[in-house]
Design a protein around this motif. Structure first.
Motif, PDB file in Angstrom:
ATOM      1  N   ARG A 168      14.323 110.168  67.989  1.00  0.00           N
ATOM      2  CA  ARG A 168      14.563 111.602  68.172  1.00  0.00           C
ATOM      3  C   ARG A 168      14.912 111.906  69.624  1.00  0.00           C
ATOM      4  NH1 ARG A 168      15.625 113.730  63.237  1.00  0.00           N
ATOM      5  NH2 ARG A 168      13.761 114.082  61.956  1.00  0.00           N
ATOM      6  N   LEU A 169      14.207 111.266  70.557  1.00  0.00           N
ATOM      7  CA  LEU A 169      14.502 111.481  71.973  1.00  0.00           C
ATOM      8  C   LEU A 169      15.910 111.005  72.295  1.00  0.00           C
ATOM      9  CD1 LEU A 169      13.758 112.214  74.866  1.00  0.00           C
ATOM     10  CD2 LEU A 169      12.744 109.923  75.097  1.00  0.00           C
ATOM     11  N   ASP A 170      16.280 109.821  71.818  1.00  0.00           N
ATOM     12  CA  ASP A 170      17.612 109.288  72.096  1.00  0.00           C
ATOM     13  C   ASP A 170      18.701 110.167  71.477  1.00  0.00           C
ATOM     14  OD1 ASP A 170      16.536 107.182  73.506  1.00  0.00           O
ATOM     15  OD2 ASP A 170      16.544 105.798  71.811  1.00  0.00           O
ATOM     16  N   GLU A 171      18.418 110.707  70.310  1.00  0.00           N
ATOM     17  CA  GLU A 171      19.357 111.634  69.669  1.00  0.00           C
ATOM     18  C   GLU A 171      19.571 112.866  70.539  1.00  0.00           C
ATOM     19  OE1 GLU A 171      18.991 114.848  66.024  1.00  0.00           O
ATOM     20  OE2 GLU A 171      18.042 112.886  65.756  1.00  0.00           O
ATOM     21  N   THR A 172      18.492 113.380  71.092  1.00  0.00           N
ATOM     22  CA  THR A 172      18.576 114.566  71.945  1.00  0.00           C
ATOM     23  C   THR A 172      19.322 114.266  73.234  1.00  0.00           C
ATOM     24  OG1 THR A 172      16.474 115.364  71.046  1.00  0.00           O
ATOM     25  CG2 THR A 172      17.217 116.344  73.110  1.00  0.00           C
ATOM     26  N   ILE A 173      19.024 113.135  73.859  1.00  0.00           N
ATOM     27  CA  ILE A 173      19.711 112.735  75.082  1.00  0.00           C
ATOM     28  C   ILE A 173      21.210 112.629  74.828  1.00  0.00           C
ATOM     29  CG2 ILE A 173      20.061 110.831  76.702  1.00  0.00           C
ATOM     30  CD1 ILE A 173      17.040 110.288  76.517  1.00  0.00           C
ATOM     31  N   ALA A 224      14.035 110.083  81.998  1.00  0.00           N
ATOM     32  CA  ALA A 224      15.087 109.847  82.982  1.00  0.00           C
ATOM     33  C   ALA A 224      15.595 108.413  82.915  1.00  0.00           C
ATOM     34  CB  ALA A 224      14.559 110.161  84.379  1.00  0.00           C
ATOM     35  N   THR A 225      14.698 107.472  82.749  1.00  0.00           N
ATOM     36  CA  THR A 225      15.087 106.061  82.661  1.00  0.00           C
ATOM     37  C   THR A 225      15.992 105.815  81.459  1.00  0.00           C
ATOM     38  OG1 THR A 225      13.035 105.358  83.743  1.00  0.00           O
ATOM     39  CG2 THR A 225      14.220 103.705  82.449  1.00  0.00           C
ATOM     40  N   ARG A 226      15.683 106.433  80.332  1.00  0.00           N
ATOM     41  CA  ARG A 226      16.509 106.254  79.134  1.00  0.00           C
ATOM     42  C   ARG A 226      17.880 106.909  79.318  1.00  0.00           C
ATOM     43  NH1 ARG A 226      13.294 104.036  75.215  1.00  0.00           N
ATOM     44  NH2 ARG A 226      14.801 104.350  73.533  1.00  0.00           N
ATOM     45  N   VAL A 227      17.928 108.012  80.044  1.00  0.00           N
ATOM     46  CA  VAL A 227      19.216 108.631  80.348  1.00  0.00           C
ATOM     47  C   VAL A 227      20.048 107.696  81.221  1.00  0.00           C
ATOM     48  CG1 VAL A 227      20.383 110.560  81.486  1.00  0.00           C
ATOM     49  CG2 VAL A 227      18.310 110.964  80.151  1.00  0.00           C
ATOM     50  N   MET A 228      19.437 107.091  82.227  1.00  0.00           N
ATOM     51  CA  MET A 228      20.146 106.176  83.124  1.00  0.00           C
ATOM     52  C   MET A 228      20.691 104.975  82.373  1.00  0.00           C
ATOM     53  SD  MET A 228      17.558 106.392  86.424  1.00  0.00           S
ATOM     54  CE  MET A 228      18.495 105.250  87.435  1.00  0.00           C
ATOM     55  N   GLU A 229      19.919 104.464  81.416  1.00  0.00           N
ATOM     56  CA  GLU A 229      20.365 103.307  80.631  1.00  0.00           C
ATOM     57  C   GLU A 229      21.600 103.637  79.799  1.00  0.00           C
ATOM     58  OE1 GLU A 229      16.932 102.397  78.374  1.00  0.00           O
ATOM     59  OE2 GLU A 229      15.914 101.305  79.986  1.00  0.00           O
ATOM     60  N   ARG A 230      21.676 104.878  79.321  1.00  0.00           N
ATOM     61  CA  ARG A 230      22.772 105.256  78.422  1.00  0.00           C
ATOM     62  C   ARG A 230      24.003 105.779  79.154  1.00  0.00           C
ATOM     63  NH1 ARG A 230      18.411 104.722  76.264  1.00  0.00           N
ATOM     64  NH2 ARG A 230      18.015 104.413  74.051  1.00  0.00           N
ATOM     65  N   THR A 231      23.855 106.140  80.400  1.00  0.00           N
ATOM     66  CA  THR A 231      24.984 106.711  81.140  1.00  0.00           C
ATOM     67  C   THR A 231      25.396 105.867  82.340  1.00  0.00           C
ATOM     68  OG1 THR A 231      23.503 108.038  82.533  1.00  0.00           O
ATOM     69  CG2 THR A 231      24.275 109.036  80.463  1.00  0.00           C
ATOM     70  N   ASN A 232      24.680 104.765  82.589  1.00  0.00           N
ATOM     71  CA  ASN A 232      24.922 103.935  83.777  1.00  0.00           C
ATOM     72  C   ASN A 232      24.792 104.750  85.064  1.00  0.00           C
ATOM     73  OD1 ASN A 232      25.503 101.493  82.328  1.00  0.00           O
ATOM     74  ND2 ASN A 232      27.540 102.337  81.844  1.00  0.00           N
ATOM     75  N   SER A 233      23.924 105.734  85.010  1.00  0.00           N
ATOM     76  CA  SER A 233      23.704 106.593  86.162  1.00  0.00           C
ATOM     77  C   SER A 233      22.969 105.843  87.279  1.00  0.00           C
ATOM     78  CB  SER A 233      22.883 107.819  85.743  1.00  0.00           C
ATOM     79  OG  SER A 233      22.413 108.521  86.870  1.00  0.00           O
ATOM     80  N   LYS A 234      23.293 106.197  88.502  1.00  0.00           N
ATOM     81  CA  LYS A 234      22.623 105.630  89.673  1.00  0.00           C
ATOM     82  C   LYS A 234      21.667 106.655  90.304  1.00  0.00           C
ATOM     83  CE  LYS A 234      25.035 101.914  89.148  1.00  0.00           C
ATOM     84  NZ  LYS A 234      24.395 100.702  88.552  1.00  0.00           N
TER      85      LYS A 234
END
Length: 294
Positions: free
Chosen positions: A282-287, A241-251
């Motif tokens: 691989r995780l970042d590719e999937t995200i 979840a943290t890596r998703v937030m970093e890549r999408t600027n999610s709050k």
């Protein structure tokens, strides 16, 4: 080499086929679908594990077999079947028939794709490597564990270069995307929702499992009767979840802290063959694949 791939239209099977083709091999794909995919370079044949004639047709003239197929009820691997004896007859006895046919037709190598479910109940004080006792907690895990022992027997007896590849939970972008592991988690985080992220588990990317199967086919090291764990690492949902937030600027608001692994699983035996896992890339590719479709 010409490689027969069972379950070739499944999530893992599709990637096994792609990896083999990318590495210059020819593929004969086995499918239960009446109309097989239009895949360049694949010789499709129709068949099932409980059909001995189709097993012989699949294996004829092949140099190797990668066995990924599983006949199951419902969407989940771990779902207990309503007809246990039929399940065992098809998956275990069918797999043995496939291995025996490969031996009879002088196939050089056989890779059986097992599962980390053979270790659903681990033993304290013993490393979680290939020597760890097999203690499944489901019929799915029991069939996989049983077939591992048969592969070991055939390989150790010198009948065939047969090995078991034992991946843990497999992740990656499936078709449709909603069927993918962590899809709901990543979507919710990218949308900025409040997300429970306190779980986690040992995982490996589907492309890594496919590449590991090719490694076992190509290595000059004898694989006869061997088993190879296939575990990249432990990922907590909080880390994902943290890596998703970093890549999408999610709050998004995350509920729960990072979970840690109780027991590490060793894949040193597979890595000793020169294999390397994809790790965070691989995780970042999937995200990225998930986020692009949201």
């Amino acid at each position: 080499m010409l490689v027969a791939v069972t379950g070739a239209t499944g999530f893992l099977g599709r990637h096994v086929v792609s990896n083999l083709l990318e590495n210059g091999h020819s593929v004969r794909g086995w499918t239960r679908k009446s109309v097989p995919p239009d895949s360049e370079g694949v010789d499709w044949t129709h068949g099932e594990l409980d059909d001995r004639a189709s097993i012989e047709q699949l294996v004829a003239g092949c140099d190797a077999v990668v066995h990924t197929a599983l006949a199951r009820e419902g969407a989940g691997f771990m779902q207990e079947p309503e007809q246990p004896l039929d399940y065992i007859q098809t998956n275990l006895m069918g797999s043995i028939a496939l291995l025996e046919t490969a031996c009879a037709q002088s196939v050089d190598r056989f890779v059986f794709v097992s599962s980390g479910a053979v270790h659903q109940h681990v033993v304290d004080g013993i490393p979680l490597d290939e020597q760890h006792p097999l203690r499944p907690g489901s019929l799915y895990g029991a069939c996989k564990a049983s077939m591992e022992t048969v592969v070991h027997a055939y390989g150790s007896a010198g009948r065939i270069q047969a090995a078991s590849l034992r991946p843990v939970s497999i992740y990656g972008a499936d078709t449709p995307l909603e069927n993918s592991k962590w899809y709901g988690l990543i979507r919710a985080v990218a949308r900025g929702e409040t997300v429970k992220a306190d779980g986690g588990g040992k995982v490996v990317h589907v492309k890594d499992v496919a590449a590991a199967a090719t490694t076992l086919l190509e290595t000059e090291v004898s694989i006869a009767g061997e088993t190879y764990n296939c575990c990249d690492r432990f990922f907590s949902e909080h880390e994902i979840a943290t890596r998703v937030m970093e890549r999408t600027n999610s709050k998004a608001t995350l509920v729960g802290g990072p979970k840690t692994s109780g027991r590490d699983m060793s894949s040193a035996k597979l890595q000793a063959l020169g294999f390397r896992f994809g790790g965070l890339s691989r995780l970042d590719e999937t995200i990225q694949q998930f986020v692009q479709e949201l």
